[in-house]
Design an enzyme around this catalytic site. Structure first.
Site, short mmCIF file in Angstrom:
data_model
loop_
_atom_site.label_atom_id
_atom_site.label_comp_id
_atom_site.label_asym_id
_atom_site.label_seq_id
_atom_site.Cartn_x
_atom_site.Cartn_y
_atom_site.Cartn_z
N HIS A 72 -12.98 73.37 3.36
CA HIS A 72 -12.86 72.92 4.75
C HIS A 72 -12.68 74.15 5.64
O HIS A 72 -11.96 75.09 5.28
CB HIS A 72 -11.66 71.98 4.88
N CYS A 78 -9.50 65.65 8.35
CA CYS A 78 -10.37 66.69 7.80
C CYS A 78 -10.74 66.46 6.34
O CYS A 78 -11.64 67.14 5.81
CB CYS A 78 -9.73 68.06 7.97
N ASN A 129 -14.09 74.48 13.52
CA ASN A 129 -13.61 73.37 12.69
C ASN A 129 -14.20 72.07 13.23
O ASN A 129 -13.79 71.59 14.29
CB ASN A 129 -12.08 73.34 12.74
O1 UT7 Z 1 -8.26 71.18 10.15
C1 UT7 Z 1 -7.06 70.47 10.15
C2 UT7 Z 1 -5.93 71.26 9.67
N1 UT7 Z 1 -5.60 72.31 10.58
C3 UT7 Z 1 -5.33 73.52 10.13
O2 UT7 Z 1 -5.41 73.77 8.96
C4 UT7 Z 1 -4.91 74.55 11.15
C5 UT7 Z 1 -3.69 75.28 10.68
N2 UT7 Z 1 -3.15 76.21 11.66
C6 UT7 Z 1 -3.79 77.32 12.08
O3 UT7 Z 1 -4.93 77.55 11.72
C7 UT7 Z 1 -3.02 78.31 12.91
O4 UT7 Z 1 -1.67 77.95 12.90
C8 UT7 Z 1 -3.50 78.42 14.39
C9 UT7 Z 1 -4.87 79.10 14.42
C10 UT7 Z 1 -3.58 77.05 15.02
C11 UT7 Z 1 -2.54 79.30 15.16
O5 UT7 Z 1 -2.39 80.56 14.53
P1 UT7 Z 1 -0.96 81.16 14.18
O6 UT7 Z 1 -1.19 82.48 13.61
O7 UT7 Z 1 -0.22 80.15 13.36
O8 UT7 Z 1 -0.32 81.32 15.61
P2 UT7 Z 1 1.02 80.69 16.18
O9 UT7 Z 1 0.82 79.28 16.55
O10 UT7 Z 1 2.15 81.05 15.27
O11 UT7 Z 1 1.19 81.55 17.50
C12 UT7 Z 1 1.44 82.96 17.47
C13 UT7 Z 1 1.45 83.48 18.89
C14 UT7 Z 1 2.34 82.66 19.82
O12 UT7 Z 1 2.92 83.55 20.76
P3 UT7 Z 1 4.41 84.08 20.58
O13 UT7 Z 1 5.26 82.83 20.57
O14 UT7 Z 1 4.42 84.82 19.29
O15 UT7 Z 1 4.59 84.93 21.78
C15 UT7 Z 1 1.38 81.73 20.51
O16 UT7 Z 1 1.84 81.32 21.76
O17 UT7 Z 1 0.14 83.39 19.46
C16 UT7 Z 1 0.17 82.60 20.65
N3 UT7 Z 1 -1.07 81.86 20.75
C17 UT7 Z 1 -2.19 82.36 21.29
N4 UT7 Z 1 -2.45 83.55 21.86
C18 UT7 Z 1 -3.70 83.76 22.32
C19 UT7 Z 1 -1.33 80.61 20.30
N5 UT7 Z 1 -2.60 80.29 20.56
C20 UT7 Z 1 -3.15 81.35 21.18
C21 UT7 Z 1 -4.45 81.64 21.66
N6 UT7 Z 1 -4.66 82.84 22.22
N7 UT7 Z 1 -5.45 80.74 21.58
#
Ligand code: UT7
Length: 332
Positions: free
Chosen positions: A256, A116, A286
């Site tokens: 970004h 990125c 993204n």
């Molecule tokens: O561009 C390159 C660099 N990349 C980035 O900068 C991305 C950085 N990361 C992020 O933007 C975020 O971490 C994500 C958008 C990828 C995920 O968001 P988050 O708030 O960190 O969610 P998480 O992975 O901590 O998941 C929270 C909960 C989990 O459920 P439990 O374990 O709390 O029950 C996940 O299983 O949300 C669940 N979850 C979803 N639920 C509905 C994960 N993905 C989804 C989804 N829909 N698509």
């Protein structure tokens, strides 16, 4: 002798017409529009789904338009730097393929892989060629067909990424416009948290790697998020300090587009209000290497000569950085 700086003298973008909305994703994986919107800020993204079309095809559209805007021909390009993680082929480079498709017969060029942050790293690299005095017209492309490496059964990644391409032309400037300063970083420890496991020399493609779905993006989102929030804000604050810039001096933050919450944290650290932040993650998602030039393209009509811009990114590698530049022209 007057110092030569490298200024952006034209910008253009291209996104494919097919829209993949959050509602569409609700039908594909266990997710909701509400979850995606609140956690990322994304509502929809574009997908290049035309058979036989690859990353370079988006670049052809963007760069042909770029040249038309500037009123120059492809044979005038000296150098093409093509930032991508989804090159048409493993080799040769997409720069070669693009040069052939647009007729850039006098250019040399290469791909630059920094995930990125690729567009930022390419902008820095391209600016040095201009400053050397030897190169007069450098095209910097940021393009990715992320849909070619996304697993549309994995809700952790498929909601984030989209396809798109942006391109800028760099030319010498003697009025002090253009790229002024940069803070660019890599830390390979981060490779464990965001990568594509197979397809490279470590794990060449095999039936086993296909069955294990290892040709798709893997991301430990939470960990990347933690590093991204700090990394992007740190370098943005650092570049302000180094150049004695206050929030009032900055016309625009060009961040970004990985997650709206990361963008907000960076803007807050810089003391900038939302009205000074370019945000198009809601409609493009993204696009990896495409995010920064696509922002410049969409905001071009609002940019004025002399505007101070800070471009910032964070991505796989880890790679991250910020560039301070002065916009070189008024809206047409
Ligand atoms: O561009 C390159 C660099 N990349 C980035 O900068 C991305 C950085 N990361 C992020 O933007 C975020 O971490 C994500 C958008 C990828 C995920 O968001 P988050 O708030 O960190 O969610 P998480 O992975 O901590 O998941 C929270 C909960 C989990 O459920 P439990 O374990 O709390 O029950 C996940 O299983 O949300 C669940 N979850 C979803 N639920 C509905 C994960 N993905 C989804 C989804 N829909 N698509």
């Amino acid at each position: 002798m007057t110092k030569i700086t490298a200024a952006i003298t034209a910008v253009n973008g291209y996104v494919p017409p097919t829209v993949l909305s959050n509602k569409d994703l609700e039908r594909m994986v266990d997710t909701t529009d509400e979850w995606i919107t609140t956690r990322t800020g994304i509502k929809e993204r574009r997908i290049l789904d035309e058979p036989g079309k690859a990353t370079s095809d988006m670049a052809v559209e963007a760069v042909n338009g770029l040249l038309a805007k500037r009123g120059i021909g492809p044979e005038e390009i000296d150098l093409i730097i093509f930032a991508t993680v989804t090159s048409d082929l493993i080799f040769p480079s997409s720069a070669c393929i693009l040069a052939d498709k647009i007729g850039a017969k006098n250019a040399f060029g290469y791909d630059l892989a920094a995930a990125c942050s690729g567009f930022l790293f390419s902008l820095e690299t391209g600016s040095r060629f201009i400053e050397s005095g030897k190169y007069k017209k450098v095209v910097v492309v940021g393009a990715d067909k992320m849909s070619s490496i996304i697993d549309y059964t994995d809700r952790n990644t498929c909601i984030i990424f989209g396809d798109g391409c942006g391109a800028v032309l760099l030319e010498p400037n003697e009025e002090g416009m253009g790229i002024i300063d940069s803070v660019l970083k890599i830390d390979g420890q981060g490779r464990h948290y965001l990568h594509q496991k197979a397809g490279g020399s470590l794990k060449p493609p095999s039936h086993e790697t296909i069955d294990a779905r290892e040709h798709f993006v893997y991301q430990d989102g939470k960990t990347v998020f933690k590093f991204a929030v700090k990394g992007m804000a740190d370098v943005s604050a650092q570049i302000m300090e180094r150049n004695q810039l206050t929030a009032d001096d900055i016309a625009w933050l060009v961040p970004h587009q990985a997650n709206l919450r990361i963008i907000d944290a960076t803007a807050e650290r810089m003391g900038l209000g939302k009205e000074k932040v370019m945000i198009n993650i809601d409609h493009f998602g993204n696009t990896t290497n495409g995010t920064l030039p696509l922002c410049l393209w969409e905001w071009e009509n609002k940019l004025k000569k002399g505007d101070n811009l800070v471009l910032a990114a964070f991505g796989g590698g880890f790679t991250w950085g910020a560039i301070y530049l002065k916009w070189a022209y008024d809206p047409k």
